[in-house]
Design a protein around this motif. Structure first.
Motif, PDB file in Angstrom:
ATOM      1  N   UNK A  54     -34.441  -3.827 -10.020  1.00 44.25           N
ATOM      2  CA  UNK A  54     -34.084  -4.569 -11.228  1.00 44.25           C
ATOM      3  C   UNK A  54     -34.351  -6.048 -10.976  1.00 44.25           C
ATOM      4  N   UNK A  55     -34.208  -6.862 -12.003  1.00 42.21           N
ATOM      5  CA  UNK A  55     -34.471  -8.292 -11.876  1.00 42.21           C
ATOM      6  C   UNK A  55     -33.586  -8.970 -10.830  1.00 42.21           C
ATOM      7  N   UNK A  56     -32.376  -8.442 -10.618  1.00 43.87           N
ATOM      8  CA  UNK A  56     -31.444  -9.082  -9.679  1.00 43.87           C
ATOM      9  C   UNK A  56     -31.486  -8.454  -8.283  1.00 43.87           C
ATOM     10  N   UNK A  57     -32.437  -7.574  -8.011  1.00 40.57           N
ATOM     11  CA  UNK A  57     -32.583  -6.976  -6.686  1.00 40.57           C
ATOM     12  C   UNK A  57     -32.713  -5.470  -6.756  1.00 40.57           C
ATOM     13  N   UNK A  58     -32.445  -4.837  -5.618  1.00 35.11           N
ATOM     14  CA  UNK A  58     -32.508  -3.380  -5.512  1.00 35.11           C
ATOM     15  C   UNK A  58     -31.110  -2.801  -5.649  1.00 35.11           C
ATOM     16  N   UNK A  89     -29.276  -6.401  -2.277  1.00 34.09           N
ATOM     17  CA  UNK A  89     -29.095  -4.958  -2.363  1.00 34.09           C
ATOM     18  C   UNK A  89     -27.727  -4.710  -2.972  1.00 34.09           C
ATOM     19  N   UNK A  90     -27.715  -4.079  -4.118  1.00 33.32           N
ATOM     20  CA  UNK A  90     -26.483  -3.773  -4.851  1.00 33.32           C
ATOM     21  C   UNK A  90     -26.086  -2.333  -4.537  1.00 33.32           C
ATOM     22  N   UNK A  91     -24.923  -2.157  -3.957  1.00 31.07           N
ATOM     23  CA  UNK A  91     -24.414  -0.831  -3.632  1.00 31.07           C
ATOM     24  C   UNK A  91     -23.446  -0.390  -4.726  1.00 31.07           C
ATOM     25  N   UNK A  92     -23.688   0.791  -5.281  1.00 30.26           N
ATOM     26  CA  UNK A  92     -22.823   1.366  -6.308  1.00 30.26           C
ATOM     27  C   UNK A  92     -22.271   2.675  -5.765  1.00 30.26           C
ATOM     28  N   UNK A 102     -22.854  -4.998  13.510  1.00 29.35           N
ATOM     29  CA  UNK A 102     -23.373  -4.277  14.668  1.00 29.35           C
ATOM     30  C   UNK A 102     -24.274  -3.102  14.303  1.00 29.35           C
ATOM     31  N   UNK A 103     -24.736  -3.054  13.066  1.00 26.91           N
ATOM     32  CA  UNK A 103     -25.642  -1.992  12.644  1.00 26.91           C
ATOM     33  C   UNK A 103     -26.698  -2.555  11.691  1.00 26.91           C
ATOM     34  N   UNK A 104     -27.904  -2.031  11.818  1.00 24.83           N
ATOM     35  CA  UNK A 104     -28.973  -2.336  10.875  1.00 24.83           C
ATOM     36  C   UNK A 104     -29.242  -1.060  10.089  1.00 24.83           C
ATOM     37  N   UNK A 105     -29.443  -1.195   8.785  1.00 22.51           N
ATOM     38  CA  UNK A 105     -29.749  -0.043   7.932  1.00 22.51           C
ATOM     39  C   UNK A 105     -31.053  -0.311   7.200  1.00 22.51           C
ATOM     40  N   UNK A 106     -31.844   0.724   7.028  1.00 28.59           N
ATOM     41  CA  UNK A 106     -33.131   0.631   6.359  1.00 28.59           C
ATOM     42  C   UNK A 106     -33.206   1.698   5.275  1.00 28.59           C
ATOM     43  N   UNK A 107     -33.684   1.323   4.097  1.00 24.49           N
ATOM     44  CA  UNK A 107     -33.791   2.233   2.959  1.00 24.49           C
ATOM     45  C   UNK A 107     -35.209   2.194   2.414  1.00 24.49           C
ATOM     46  N   UNK A 108     -35.685   3.340   1.910  1.00 20.58           N
ATOM     47  CA  UNK A 108     -36.979   3.401   1.244  1.00 20.58           C
ATOM     48  C   UNK A 108     -36.806   2.875  -0.172  1.00 20.58           C
ATOM     49  N   UNK A 109     -37.681   1.978  -0.587  1.00 16.04           N
ATOM     50  CA  UNK A 109     -37.543   1.366  -1.909  1.00 16.04           C
ATOM     51  C   UNK A 109     -37.760   2.373  -3.040  1.00 16.04           C
ATOM     52  N   UNK A 110     -38.514   3.436  -2.791  1.00 18.03           N
ATOM     53  CA  UNK A 110     -38.749   4.396  -3.879  1.00 18.03           C
ATOM     54  C   UNK A 110     -37.498   5.207  -4.205  1.00 18.03           C
ATOM     55  N   UNK A 111     -36.449   5.079  -3.381  1.00 12.76           N
ATOM     56  CA  UNK A 111     -35.193   5.767  -3.665  1.00 12.76           C
ATOM     57  C   UNK A 111     -34.120   4.797  -4.162  1.00 12.76           C
ATOM     58  N   UNK A 112     -34.529   3.558  -4.379  1.00 19.09           N
ATOM     59  CA  UNK A 112     -33.642   2.537  -4.929  1.00 19.09           C
ATOM     60  C   UNK A 112     -34.143   2.183  -6.316  1.00 19.09           C
ATOM     61  N   UNK A 113     -33.287   1.595  -7.111  1.00 22.77           N
ATOM     62  CA  UNK A 113     -33.693   1.159  -8.448  1.00 22.77           C
ATOM     63  C   UNK A 113     -33.974  -0.340  -8.392  1.00 22.77           C
TER      64      UNK A 113
END
Length: 112
Positions: free
Chosen positions: A58-62, A11-14, A45-56
């Motif tokens: 790409x070949x190297x991940x989301x 998961x790439x955060x920008x 100490x935290x888990x985060x969950x994201x919907x894939x339709x709101x991520x881009x």
């Protein structure tokens, strides 16, 4: 229909820093825990969950772009941090919501 198999992803955060507003790009190990959900552990100490339709995708991940304000769901407290670090996020793929809630209650019992 084949059963979904969780898989490790990146998961790439920008975004940008709060103080200097410098652009940042962070790469995290995450899990595709369902065809439409990516989960990862944050700060031990935290888990985060994201919907894939709101991520881009790409070949190297989301790729998560802060500017797009993707929806997310977070779970965690500092009281149960040690237990969350031991959790295998990939196992969440086969859990029901009730199972997930039960884990939350059992983690909370150890912090009293």
């Amino acid at each position: 229909m084949a059963k979904f198999q969780p898989q490790a992803v990146k998961l790439h955060y920008h975004g940008e820093t709060f103080d200097t507003k410098q652009e940042i790009h962070e790469i995290s190990d995450a899990w595709l825990i369902g065809p439409d959900i990516v989960g990862l552990c944050l700060d031990d100490d935290e888990l985060a969950f994201y919907k894939t339709d709101q991520l881009e995708k790409q070949d190297d991940g989301y790729h998560l772009y802060e500017d797009n304000h993707p929806q997310f769901f977070m779970v965690g407290t500092s009281k149960v941090g040690a237990d969350l670090r031991k959790m295998d996020v990939s196992e969440l793929a086969n859990m029901s919501f009730a199972d997930f809630v039960r884990i939350g209650f059992s983690l909370g019992e150890g912090s009293r």
